[in-house]
Scaffold this active site. Structure first.
Site, short mmCIF file in Angstrom:
data_model
loop_
_atom_site.label_atom_id
_atom_site.label_comp_id
_atom_site.label_asym_id
_atom_site.label_seq_id
_atom_site.Cartn_x
_atom_site.Cartn_y
_atom_site.Cartn_z
N HIS A 163 7.14 -3.30 -11.08
CA HIS A 163 6.25 -3.84 -10.07
C HIS A 163 7.03 -4.23 -8.80
CE1 HIS A 163 2.87 -6.31 -8.52
NE2 HIS A 163 3.85 -7.09 -8.08
N GLU A 164 8.08 -5.00 -8.98
CA GLU A 164 8.85 -5.46 -7.82
C GLU A 164 9.59 -4.31 -7.15
OE1 GLU A 164 8.49 -8.34 -6.45
OE2 GLU A 164 7.30 -9.22 -8.07
N HIS A 167 7.41 -2.81 -4.62
CA HIS A 167 7.43 -3.57 -3.36
C HIS A 167 8.69 -3.22 -2.57
CE1 HIS A 167 3.96 -6.05 -4.12
NE2 HIS A 167 4.46 -6.53 -5.25
#
Length: 169
Positions: A163-164, A167
């Protein structure tokens, strides 16, 4: 709706079997623990055994390989200065050359930010001569650090890393 009610009843039953009052609401903080207990009981599944498949350097390489295939980029180790010896710097390139730099600050240490997050370090911009200032960003996490034994991630840690990293890209 019936399936949801059935699953919620399983949580209430497990909580009661572990000593919770039947009428009490189940705290969100107990959900993962109860889920593990239900999986153990129903399927003989031990989530801790799953961790053995998620050694941190293999997960990191896997995430970078997937990002490379999906977005047509490559990650090359950079000799750029870093703020701590555990931090890794990577230059990110596409078919036309450099497009940015990422820093992976993955392991816990004193006085470090305690949550997983991405921080922009430098935005991209055009210089007066027309060249482009490359963007830099850092992924900061607190995953287990490799040492005398392998650093194994939980499934939740792997999900957080993916997920990160999204980003970060």
């Amino acid at each position: 709706k019936p399936k949801r009610e059935e699953e919620f009843q399983a949580f209430k039953d497990m909580a009661a079997s572990l000593g919770a009052e039947a009428a009490s609401p189940i705290p969100v903080s107990d959900a993962s623990y109860l889920e593990d207990k239900i999986y153990e009981q129903r399927y003989a599944f031990d989530s801790k055994k799953l961790n053995e498949y998620f050694e941190i350097s293999a997960v990191q390489q896997g995430i970078m390989d997937i990002a490379s295939r999906l977005f047509g980029v490559s990650f090359g180790r950079s000799d750029a200065p870093v703020w701590h010896s555990d931090v890794q710097a990577f230059d990110v390139n596409d078919a036309n050359g450099p497009i940015g730099r990422i820093y992976l600050d993955l392991y816990p240490r004193d006085n470090k930010y305690k949550h997983a997050a991405v921080f922009g370090l430098r935005d991209t911009s055009r210089r007066a001569d027309g060249t482009r200032e490359l963007p830099f960003a850092a992924l900061v996490c607190n995953f287990p650090k490799p040492g005398t034994s392998p650093a194994l991630l939980s499934h939740d840690d792997v999900t957080t890393f993916f997920h990160e990293f999204g980003h970060l890209l």
